[in-house]
Design a protein around this motif. Structure first.
Motif, PDB file in Angstrom:
ATOM      1  N   LEU A  63       0.834  -1.203   0.000  1.00  8.77           N
ATOM      2  CA  LEU A  63       0.000   0.000   0.000  1.00  8.77           C
ATOM      3  C   LEU A  63       0.870   1.255   0.000  1.00  8.77           C
ATOM      4  O   LEU A  63       0.613   2.222  -0.703  1.00  8.77           O
ATOM      5  CB  LEU A  63      -0.926  -0.003   1.217  1.00  8.77           C
ATOM      6  N   THR A  64       1.943   1.206   0.802  1.00 12.87           N
ATOM      7  CA  THR A  64       2.858   2.346   0.873  1.00 12.87           C
ATOM      8  C   THR A  64       3.559   2.564  -0.460  1.00 12.87           C
ATOM      9  O   THR A  64       3.731   3.701  -0.919  1.00 12.87           O
ATOM     10  CB  THR A  64       3.906   2.105   1.984  1.00 12.87           C
ATOM     11  N   ALA A  65       3.965   1.463  -1.080  1.00 11.57           N
ATOM     12  CA  ALA A  65       4.690   1.565  -2.351  1.00 11.57           C
ATOM     13  C   ALA A  65       3.833   2.239  -3.417  1.00 11.57           C
ATOM     14  O   ALA A  65       4.306   3.101  -4.165  1.00 11.57           O
ATOM     15  CB  ALA A  65       5.131   0.178  -2.818  1.00 11.57           C
ATOM     16  N   VAL A  66       2.553   1.867  -3.460  1.00 11.10           N
ATOM     17  CA  VAL A  66       1.674   2.469  -4.469  1.00 11.10           C
ATOM     18  C   VAL A  66       1.477   3.949  -4.154  1.00 11.10           C
ATOM     19  O   VAL A  66       1.573   4.811  -5.031  1.00 11.10           O
ATOM     20  CB  VAL A  66       0.302   1.737  -4.517  1.00 11.10           C
ATOM     21  N   LYS A  67       1.221   4.244  -2.906  1.00 10.83           N
ATOM     22  CA  LYS A  67       0.999   5.633  -2.506  1.00 10.83           C
ATOM     23  C   LYS A  67       2.201   6.497  -2.868  1.00 10.83           C
ATOM     24  O   LYS A  67       2.067   7.593  -3.404  1.00 10.83           O
ATOM     25  CB  LYS A  67       0.735   5.678  -0.990  1.00 10.83           C
ATOM     26  N   LYS A  68       3.384   5.915  -2.624  1.00 11.41           N
ATOM     27  CA  LYS A  68       4.610   6.669  -2.867  1.00 11.41           C
ATOM     28  C   LYS A  68       4.819   6.887  -4.369  1.00 11.41           C
ATOM     29  O   LYS A  68       5.206   7.971  -4.800  1.00 11.41           O
ATOM     30  CB  LYS A  68       5.800   5.886  -2.288  1.00 11.41           C
ATOM     31  N   ALA A  69       4.512   5.853  -5.149  1.00  3.27           N
ATOM     32  CA  ALA A  69       4.774   5.935  -6.585  1.00  3.27           C
ATOM     33  C   ALA A  69       3.804   6.870  -7.295  1.00  3.27           C
ATOM     34  O   ALA A  69       4.176   7.545  -8.247  1.00  3.27           O
ATOM     35  CB  ALA A  69       4.714   4.544  -7.211  1.00  3.27           C
ATOM     36  N   CYS A  70       2.542   6.888  -6.858  1.00  6.10           N
ATOM     37  CA  CYS A  70       1.577   7.688  -7.633  1.00  6.10           C
ATOM     38  C   CYS A  70       0.838   8.730  -6.820  1.00  6.10           C
ATOM     39  O   CYS A  70       0.012   9.463  -7.372  1.00  6.10           O
ATOM     40  CB  CYS A  70       0.614   6.774  -8.371  1.00  6.10           C
ATOM     41  N   GLY A  71       1.113   8.810  -5.547  1.00  3.34           N
ATOM     42  CA  GLY A  71       0.549   9.905  -4.766  1.00  3.34           C
ATOM     43  C   GLY A  71      -0.893   9.715  -4.350  1.00  3.34           C
ATOM     44  O   GLY A  71      -1.516  10.649  -3.852  1.00  3.34           O
ATOM     45  N   VAL A  72      -1.443   8.548  -4.569  1.00  2.00           N
ATOM     46  CA  VAL A  72      -2.833   8.301  -4.178  1.00  2.00           C
ATOM     47  C   VAL A  72      -2.895   7.093  -3.263  1.00  2.00           C
ATOM     48  O   VAL A  72      -2.204   6.095  -3.488  1.00  2.00           O
ATOM     49  CB  VAL A  72      -3.738   8.050  -5.412  1.00  2.00           C
ATOM     50  N   GLU A  73      -3.746   7.218  -2.255  1.00  2.00           N
ATOM     51  CA  GLU A  73      -3.989   6.109  -1.340  1.00  2.00           C
ATOM     52  C   GLU A  73      -4.703   4.988  -2.094  1.00  2.00           C
ATOM     53  O   GLU A  73      -5.610   5.253  -2.879  1.00  2.00           O
ATOM     54  CB  GLU A  73      -4.886   6.630  -0.211  1.00  2.00           C
ATOM     55  N   VAL A  74      -4.316   3.749  -1.846  1.00  2.00           N
ATOM     56  CA  VAL A  74      -5.008   2.624  -2.458  1.00  2.00           C
ATOM     57  C   VAL A  74      -6.374   2.434  -1.787  1.00  2.00           C
ATOM     58  O   VAL A  74      -6.422   2.276  -0.565  1.00  2.00           O
ATOM     59  CB  VAL A  74      -4.198   1.325  -2.310  1.00  2.00           C
ATOM     60  N   PRO A  75      -7.474   2.479  -2.530  1.00  2.00           N
ATOM     61  CA  PRO A  75      -8.766   2.264  -1.877  1.00  2.00           C
ATOM     62  C   PRO A  75      -8.932   0.781  -1.542  1.00  2.00           C
ATOM     63  O   PRO A  75      -8.824  -0.085  -2.420  1.00  2.00           O
ATOM     64  CB  PRO A  75      -9.788   2.698  -2.938  1.00  2.00           C
ATOM     65  N   THR A  76      -9.152   0.496  -0.269  1.00  2.00           N
ATOM     66  CA  THR A  76      -9.357  -0.901   0.106  1.00  2.00           C
ATOM     67  C   THR A  76     -10.838  -1.192   0.338  1.00  2.00           C
ATOM     68  O   THR A  76     -11.229  -2.332   0.517  1.00  2.00           O
ATOM     69  CB  THR A  76      -8.544  -1.251   1.369  1.00  2.00           C
ATOM     70  N   LYS A  77     -11.651  -0.138   0.338  1.00  2.00           N
ATOM     71  CA  LYS A  77     -13.095  -0.342   0.440  1.00  2.00           C
ATOM     72  C   LYS A  77     -13.627  -0.692  -0.953  1.00  2.00           C
ATOM     73  O   LYS A  77     -13.381   0.043  -1.918  1.00  2.00           O
ATOM     74  CB  LYS A  77     -13.759   0.946   0.961  1.00  2.00           C
ATOM     75  N   PRO A  78     -14.356  -1.809  -1.046  1.00  2.00           N
ATOM     76  CA  PRO A  78     -14.842  -2.216  -2.362  1.00  2.00           C
ATOM     77  C   PRO A  78     -15.676  -1.126  -3.026  1.00  2.00           C
ATOM     78  O   PRO A  78     -16.362  -0.351  -2.356  1.00  2.00           O
ATOM     79  CB  PRO A  78     -15.714  -3.443  -2.053  1.00  2.00           C
ATOM     80  N   ASN A  79     -15.595  -1.075  -4.341  1.00  2.00           N
ATOM     81  CA  ASN A  79     -16.448  -0.195  -5.143  1.00  2.00           C
ATOM     82  C   ASN A  79     -16.247   1.289  -4.836  1.00  2.00           C
ATOM     83  O   ASN A  79     -17.194   2.068  -4.868  1.00  2.00           O
ATOM     84  CB  ASN A  79     -17.934  -0.571  -4.976  1.00  2.00           C
ATOM     85  N   THR A  80     -15.002   1.644  -4.526  1.00  2.00           N
ATOM     86  CA  THR A  80     -14.691   3.063  -4.339  1.00  2.00           C
ATOM     87  C   THR A  80     -13.414   3.407  -5.092  1.00  2.00           C
ATOM     88  O   THR A  80     -12.649   2.527  -5.469  1.00  2.00           O
ATOM     89  CB  THR A  80     -14.477   3.434  -2.856  1.00  2.00           C
ATOM     90  N   TYR A  81     -13.228   4.700  -5.303  1.00  2.00           N
ATOM     91  CA  TYR A  81     -11.975   5.162  -5.910  1.00  2.00           C
ATOM     92  C   TYR A  81     -11.428   6.330  -5.106  1.00  2.00           C
ATOM     93  O   TYR A  81     -12.166   7.013  -4.393  1.00  2.00           O
ATOM     94  CB  TYR A  81     -12.178   5.573  -7.367  1.00  2.00           C
TER      95      TYR A  81
END
Lengths: 213, 111, 1010
Positions: A63-81
């Motif tokens: 989750l941290t790696a994605v956030k760091k690479a693209c600046g957005v929190e990974v949504p872990t709640k289904p059906n959200t962005y």
């Protein structure tokens, strides 16, 4: 290395002509209503970056790696962005271990590399699918009624609100739908189905008054 | 037209799903220890109960994940939805079936 | 003002007269009329002719239950057959005509059938035209020509239709007293509601109700409830909308008719909308249907259900006659008697119950009705309209009638045989019904759905009981969603109702002095002319199940689906079988509730929107080149590109020749592509392909065969190693989705321990396949950052490179057998690169080719196409790929492939075939005879026994490069039969001699593709 000319669905980047899957359709028909009078306004958003991301939602390193690479929190709640206004990056939840990152065209190589680097030894994956999709925004006072003609998902204001997305059927094709506001929605569709879906949207929206932007 | 509670995406229309047959078919650990008849039994022979049935479904137009559905083949009620690696829900089983399931699970662990 | 329109009353709009046509006559009615009420106002009872005997048929009911009043509505492309006049709203310019009569409804030639009706019993056609069996086809054509109701339009439907999904917390079906009360309760309790009703105006029976509710007229009460509901943004109301189907998990379909009440010039937008509703809770309030009385010639025009008469008088201000007999077995009908009296009609009540007692009877008598108790109408007399009712007294046991007859002159017989709750929707998903011995009807019992029936569709026929029950039902639905919700009705509709405790006694079939077979016909199904005698005949002939009797007598097969007469029919059947009605049971209630247009079913799923058309980035280019199309799955693939003068043979000859001599290009973008990543990717590939993939190095490609678990070929394709733990699998065009699902299923359910991620990238990459000896020169000219030397860039490898400025992946794989460079380009750039390739190839006569030529050139090489050479029962051994089997690993299908019968040398195996005459192109699908001598049998039809076959041709073409036809075939033990000559026969009787050979015809060493 910048864009030289750009129409909505056809553009030249670095001396290579790009054509969206709707290049003919958008040029062929602009709708039966003005933008002001239309109940539905359709617009293709072509040539975005689409990176499919896979990984373990329970692994904070991922989750941290994605956030760091693209600046957005990974949504872990289904059906959200999640959406980052500064970069224009959007990450949509697709499944418990799959997300779709949508970003401006130019950033594809940088983002893909940053994600790969960030993942390091993790069991995670990134796949460039930028040319496999296009997006269509569906705006206007009848936008939700239009979607309801084709999808079994409840897209009423009460049940599909800002920040929500859903993978489902729209007409007879699989799509990822998103809600931005009460009257601003959109779909991501696979390239080869895009023309079919566009024709269906135009056909189904005609009684609302449809305008192609 | 069913409404199915995908364990990941929530309640969705049946048109988003595909049923791929009976659930809890255990693939033999050593296929070569079985004779052709036994192997064919694993491959093809499925139960066809009147009443409670356990099935695998895929949310094909959604998250693409497989999961299990306990469905009544007479009333078409869905009694339970659970993840693909979970056992049959205990509340649906008779005492005999529960004991039987426990045996199967422990033998799997041993294998 | 016609003599049948009352001077006052009703809710029609007398300020809005409407002119319409019936059978060419111009008539007038009012806005708010149905076609039926307008016709009755004009004294027109005779509407059409029955299906079998062509007997005159008149309006009998007031809604969906009417089997008689069918008309052909409209003209030209918009004409609709068999529309119920009772449910057709009148509009200005409406044109209706009678059905099933020629030359006119008044003088119908086929009406001669009714005089021969003794000769036309149930099953007549089955019995009469059975011998000789061959002649049925002859008779069928003639019988069909004389049968059938109405005519369908010859032209395409000019209207549009659509489907809409709707989600509701509480759905209420029916907006009569109970439905309105239910919606009111649920809305006051805060629920989100969908209320549907099939009429133009909410109210149902309240629109004809004379009693008061809550100190106001029933009509005003309905309007006040409607106003409150319309004021609530969480309530959606659909009028002119029929709930036609109730499916599992509270899924209901509703058809909304948006045009049929309007003059053609006022119609806009979609004609009908099919709502697909998913409701959390459902309240059914559909009402009830009145039953007829079954006596002699009970089908004559001028016979109406008593409740319908009441509706015509109270709602439409139309009296259907002047001098009436009301024939009843229940108390309820006396309110109809009073309506008739108030309209100034003379009313003779004939009540089958000798002991009938109810306040309503006293009221009716006080108002002037003459009541005969213990009497029945045994027969109606008249030609095209009732003229006389024959009335007889029942014997004390009620099973017969005394001889004395009274003949009463009438122009109307109103009948009431009791009421049937409309349990249809309740029953659609398997809801059970229970026989109520007091109410003499089936009432809803248990249901697997989250639903409740309220009001008269639940057997609660009393108005005030209905309102209370509806309110309670609506509230309980809302409370299931929110347990703290409450609602108050605000008044008690009536503590004690004068219509409470209404009684009914059984009178399913009126007794006669004669045996039923000798008695005048007593009709049960008016549309199909099924009589009580037909049902008894069916029993005598051995049909005992209600479902069989239905099919033998055609009872309930009409457009009303038995809403009118079926319960009477079942009761008559029960009596004939000597059993109870619940023992006999009902036929199955199935969707659709009322006849529904094909347009509503289709929605917008027509023409190009019928099924998705998948297009490659080069689709428009193919179109501009005049390509013909082949459908492969949902894809459109270019099939061949004919010049102006070319047929397929000429075009493919040109296309396939130039592949071998120069260069030709195929759009291969449709192949499935799956990106595979993860530390266990190689292990995963090893488990899904029969051949090994662990040693495949980055940069290299390998062909693989994939089996299903049963050991049969399911797909094939080339997989490329893109880098460490990263692969790209290609699949067949048609198999892409199935292969991805197959792989995901195994990953998710059997091998969750494998660290592998799969992503479809089919649409991301477009594939430009450049084939032929000149292919390298062309690709090389467009790409300067790849070394094309075959040492550096060998067969079955790939290079990343820039082609015409676009970042591409070039693969050296071949499906044509020639030197091939497959340029994989990100799809948005594909047209750019495609154009560049054609520009660069101009000097080499570069030519596009389609799937037909692709098939020819791959067959020259003996390459299989999964789904053409294989059919789900072919193994890798069968197609000659057994050598690919890896013995060092376990993979899907391996154990199965070792089953004894899958290893049999006698299985059908893939071979090549050549015609012995060097000319004949055999037909694909043609059979290979086991014994050549059997050819002689083919000319001596019919065969005494089947001819033995050894296999069939799977692919067959003329090969220009070989100069003769080639074929692939599957033949028993074929791999050991090369050189053998066999006879091949197709379904048209063409026979040719062919020689079995190896599958590879061209470039046997495979040097060219390298």
């Amino acid at each position: 290395m910048s864009s030289q000319t750009q129409t909505n669905s056809k553009a030249v980047f670095d001396d290579v002509t790009w054509e969206s899957p709707l290049v003919e359709a958008v040029a062929a028909y602009q709708g039966n209503a003005t933008e002001e009078a239309a109940g539905v306004i359709l617009q293709e958003l072509p040539f975005s970056t689409y990176l499919n991301i896979r990984g373990d939602a329970e692994d904070s390193k991922f989750l941290t790696a994605v956030k760091k690479a693209c600046g957005v929190e990974v949504p872990t709640k289904p059906n959200t962005y999640n959406y980052d206004e500064k970069t224009g990056h959007v990450i949509s939840w697709l499944s418990p271990d799959e997300w779709l990152l949508i970003a401006p065209r130019e950033s594809v190589a940088k983002l893909e590399a940053a994600l790969r680097k960030g993942f390091g030894g993790l069991h995670a994956a990134v796949t460039d699918n930028s040319h496999g999709y296009t997006a269509i925004t569906i705006n206007g006072k009848n936008a939700r009624e239009l979607l309801a003609k084709g999808t079994p998902v409840d897209v009423s204001v009460e049940h599909f609100t800002t920040g929500d997305c859903a993978q489902s059927l729209l007409a007879k094709t699989n799509v990822l739908m998103w809600a931005e506001t009460d009257s601003q929605l959109g779909v991501v569709v696979r390239r080869s189905f895009a023309d079919y879906l566009w024709q269906w949207l135009i056909h189904s929206a005609q009684d609302f008054g449809v305008h192609v932007r | 037209m069913y409404e199915i509670d995908c364990p990941w995406c929530g309640l969705r229309d049946e048109s988003e799903f595909h049923c791929t047959g009976e659930a809890h078919i255990i693939r033999p650990e050593d296929p070569y220890a079985l004779d052709d008849a036994q192997w064919t039994d694993y491959l093809h022979h499925r139960s066809n109960p009147k009443g409670l049935h356990f099935e695998q479904w895929q949310h094909s137009s959604g998250c693409r994940k497989w999961f299990n559905v306990a469905r009544d083949t007479v009333t078409y009620e869905i009694k339970a939805v659970y993840k693909v690696d979970e056992p049959k829900p205990a509340f649906l089983l008779t005492d005999d079936q529960s004991a039987n399931q426990a045996t199967v699970e422990s033998s799997e662990v041993k294998a | 003002m016609s003599q049948y329109r009352l001077p006052q009353g009703g809710i029609v709009n007398r300020d809005a007269p409407l002119s319409f046509q019936f059978n060419g006559k111009t008539l007038s009615g009012f806005a708010g009329d149905t076609l039926a009420s307008a016709l009755l106002a004009n004294g027109q009872h005779l509407i059409g002719r029955s299906f079998k005997y062509h007997r005159p048929r008149g309006i009998i009911g007031q809604g969906a239950e009417d089997p008689n009043a069918l008309v052909q509505l409209g003209e030209g492309s918009r004409t609709i057959p068999n529309v119920r006049a009772t449910q057709t709203e009148l509009y200005s310019g409406l044109v209706a005509n009678s059905v099933n009569c020629w030359p006119s409804v008044d003088f119908d030639v086929m009406a001669v059938n009714q005089y021969a009706s003794r000769l036309l019993p149930a099953g007549f056609y089955y019995k009469t035209f059975k011998w000789p069996a061959k002649a049925w086809h002859f008779y069928e054509e003639r019988i069909r020509a004389s049968a059938g109701l109405g005519t369908i339009p010859n032209e395409p439907d000019p209207d549009r239709y659509e489907h809409v999904h709707k989600h509701a917390e509480v759905m209420v079906v029916g907006a009569g007293a109970a439905g309105l009360a239910a919606a009111l309760a649920a809305s006051r309790a805060g629920a989100q509601i969908l209320l549907v009703d099939d009429q133009a105006e909410l109210g149902g029976g309240l629109l004809a109700e004379q009693r008061q509710i809550n100190s106001m007229s029933a009509y005003d009460w309905a309007k006040s409830v409607e106003a409150e509901l319309r004021d609530n943004p969480k309530v959606q109301i659909l009028t002119r909308s029929t709930a036609i189907g109730y499916y599992d998990h509270n899924f209901l379909t509703v058809v909304e008719r948006r045009h049929d009440h309007l003059s053609e010039s006022d119609r806009e937008g979609v004609r009908e909308r099919l709502w697909k509703v998913r409701a959390r809770e459902v309240v059914l309030a559909q009402g009830a249907f009145e039953r007829p009385m079954i006596y002699g010639y009970n089908d004559l025009p001028g016979t109406l259900l008593a409740g319908a008469v009441e509706t015509y008088i109270n709602r439409y201000a139309v009296k259907p006659g002047n001098k009436a007999v009301l024939f009843t077995n229940n108390d309820n009908a006396y309110s109809s008697a009073m309506a008739m009296l108030s309209a100034g009609m003379e009313v003779q009540v004939v009540d089958s119950r000798a002991d009938a007692e109810h306040p309503l009877i006293a009221q009716a008598t006080a108002q002037g009705a003459d009541v005969l108790k213990g009497y029945v109408v045994t027969k109606a007399k008249g030609g095209k309209h009732v003229k006389e009712a024959v009335i007889q007294q029942l014997t004390p046991d009620g099973r017969g009638v005394v001889q004395d007859k009274q003949q009463q002159e009438v122009d109307l017989i109103a009948v009431s045989g009791g009421w049937n709750p409309a349990v249809h929707l309740h029953s659609h998903t398997g809801g059970k019904n229970r026989w109520d011995d007091e109410k003499l009807c089936f009432v809803p019992d248990s249901s697997p759905q989250r639903q409740v029936s309220v009001g008269s569709c639940n057997g609660s026929f009393d108005l005030y009981e209905s309102i209370n029950e509806g309110f309670a039902g609506g509230l309980s639905a809302a409370q299931k969603l929110n347990s703290t919700a409450t609602a108050e009705l605000g008044f008690i509709p009536a503590a004690e109702s004068e219509t409470a405790d209404m009684r009914v006694s059984a009178m399913w079939l009126v007794p006669q002095n004669t045996t039923p077979e000798r008695s005048p016909k007593a009709f049960v199904d008016y549309q199909n002319d099924t009589s009580a005698a037909d049902i008894r005949l069916a029993v005598r002939e051995g049909f005992h199940s209600v479902e069989h009797v239905k099919r033998y007598t055609a009872m309930g097969f009409g457009t009303d689906q038995g809403k009118m007469g079926n319960i009477n029919g079942m009761a008559i059947l029960a009596e004939a079988l000597g059993q109870s009605i619940p023992e006999t049971g009902t036929t199955t209630f199935r969707p659709l509730y009322t006849p529904t247009s094909m347009g509503a079913m289709a929605g917008s799923n027509l023409d190009d929107l019928f099924d998705p058309i998948r297009k490659t980035p080069m689709h428009a280019w193919h179109t501009s080149m005049g390509a013909t199309w082949e459908d492969v799955g949902q894809w459109k693939r270019a099939w061949y590109y004919p010049d102006a003068s070319e047929d397929m043979h000429a075009a493919t000859k040109r296309e396939s020749t130039i592949i071998h001599s120069n260069v030709a290009v195929l759009d291969a973008s449709t192949l499935g592509k799956i990106d595979i990543q993860g530390p266990d990717a190689a292990e995963f590939l090893n488990r899904v392909y029969i051949n090994g993939f662990k040693l495949l190095k980055p940069g290299r490609c390998r062909y693989g065969i994939m089996l299903n678990d049963a050991g049969f070929i399911m797909d094939d394709g080339v997989t490329t190693c893109l880098g460490e733990n990263h692969y790209l699998m290609t699949t067949t065009t048609g198999g892409a989705a199935a292969v991805l699902n197959h792989l995901e299923l195994w990953l998710q359910t059997e091998w969750p321990e494998l660290k592998v991620y799969l992503t479809s990238v089919t649409d991301h990459w477009a594939t430009i396949s450049v084939n032929g000896p000149d292919s390298r020169k062309i690709v090389e000219s467009l790409c300067s950052d790849v070394d094309f030397d075959s040492e550096a860039f060998p067969f079955m490898s790939f290079q990343d490179g820039t082609v015409a400025g676009a970042p591409c992946r070039i693969m050296r794989i071949s499906f044509s057998g020639e030197l091939t460079y497959e340029i994989n380009v990100p799809a948005h750039m594909a047209r750019h690169v495609w154009s560049a390739v054609f520009k660069a190839g101009e000097a080499y006569q570069i030519t596009p080719y389609g799937t037909e030529t692709m098939h020819i050139v791959r067959a020259e090489k003996g390459f299989i196409i999964v789904g053409q050479e294989t059919d789900g029962s072919m193994t890798a051994h069968d197609v000659g790929y057994g050598g690919m089997f890896s013995s060092k690993k376990e993979f899907i299908g391996k154990r199965s492939a070792q089953r004894v019968h899958l290893k049999s040398p006698e299985r059908k195996q893939l071979v090549g075939m050549k015609p012995v005459d060097g000319k004949t192109v055999a037909m694909e699908g043609a059979h290979i005879l086991t014994n050549a001598a059997d050819v002689a049998l083919l000319t001596s039809l019919p065969l005494k026994e089947p001819i033995k076959m050894d296999g069939h041709i799977t692919s067959s073409y003329y090969s220009p490069v070989m100069g003769h036809p080639i074929a692939l075939a599957v033949v028993k033990g074929g791999q050991q039969r090369h050189g053998e000559k066999v006879m091949v026969s197709d379904h048209l009787g063409n026979v040719c001699e062919m020689e079995i050979c190896a599958t590879t015809f061209y470039d046997l060493e495979g040097a060219k593709q390298r």
